[in-house]
Design an enzyme around this catalytic site. Structure first.
Site, PDB file in Angstrom:
ATOM      1  N   LYS A   1      31.850  38.571  55.172  1.00 52.64           N
ATOM      2  CA  LYS A   1      31.738  37.270  54.489  1.00 52.64           C
ATOM      3  C   LYS A   1      31.135  36.260  55.455  1.00 52.64           C
ATOM      4  O   LYS A   1      30.909  36.537  56.621  1.00 52.64           O
ATOM      5  CB  LYS A   1      33.113  36.755  54.038  1.00 52.64           C
ATOM      6  CG  LYS A   1      33.916  37.705  53.183  1.00 52.64           C
ATOM      7  CD  LYS A   1      33.327  37.912  51.815  1.00 52.64           C
ATOM      8  CE  LYS A   1      34.201  38.907  51.030  1.00 52.64           C
ATOM      9  NZ  LYS A   1      33.509  39.504  49.927  1.00 52.64           N
TER      10      LYS A   1
ATOM     11  N   SER B   1      28.968  41.413  47.423  1.00 50.37           N
ATOM     12  CA  SER B   1      29.520  40.078  47.641  1.00 50.37           C
ATOM     13  C   SER B   1      28.694  39.198  48.566  1.00 50.37           C
ATOM     14  O   SER B   1      28.867  37.986  48.578  1.00 50.37           O
ATOM     15  CB  SER B   1      30.950  40.160  48.167  1.00 50.37           C
ATOM     16  OG  SER B   1      30.962  40.588  49.510  1.00 50.37           O
TER      17      SER B   1
END
Length: 175
Positions: A78, A40
């Protein structure tokens, strides 16, 4: 002779206990190692990269952070896009925060590899609650982030990425 041996053993025991206590305190409150799992955050971080996070950093926009995910026992890494109270909007692959346009140079490589006319990030708009953050993965098409799980509460934040260790090959050199 036996007395000196006892003193030596006690000295080593105290030193080891102190070292273990200091390591525990540092890991629990100051910094911690983290292993990247998944794609990700590509190309910024690759699967199996090893990171060090600071647990004392003040979180800023575009920081890379680790937080407790909604999946029990799992943490996510993230990039912070929206801060508490922000309005985050994506229009035609362009990021706007509180109406101001922001460049995302960390996405240049991913955008360059897209077929002509395709967008990396679909359009959306979100208002970040107070005491929460809007986070997104750099691999926008393969990231479970605030677009899906919602804003991340400040209390779920673990820390900011400060250092990356590159994996070593058999010869001991970075791959």
């Amino acid at each position: 002779m036996k007395e000196n041996m006892k003193k030596e053993i006690w000295s080593w025991t105290k030193s080891l206990l102190l070292a273990v206590a200091l390591a525990f305190i540092c890991r629990e409150f100051l910094f911690a190692p983290v292993l990247v799992e998944g794609k990700s955050m590509q190309p910024t971080f690759e699967d199996q990269n090893r990171l060090i996070i600071s647990k004392t950093s003040e979180i800023q926009r575009f920081d890379k952070v680790v937080f407790h995910s909604p999946e029990p026992g799992k943490d996510y890494i993230k990039r912070v896009i929206g801060l508490p109270g922000d309005t985050v909007e994506m229009k035609q692959d362009t990021l706007y925060i509180n109406g101001k346009k922001y460049d995302e140079p960390y996405l240049a490589e991913s955008k360059q590899n897209l077929p002509e006319g395709e967008l990396l990030t679909e359009d959306f708009q979100a208002i970040v609650p107070e005491d929460a953050y809007f986070v997104m993965g750099d691999n926008r098409r393969q990231s479970r982030d605030s677009r899906e799980i919602g804003a991340v509460s400040a209390k779920e934040m673990i820390g900011e990425v400060k250092l990356r260790f590159f994996p070593l090959n058999v010869a001991g050199f970075p791959e």
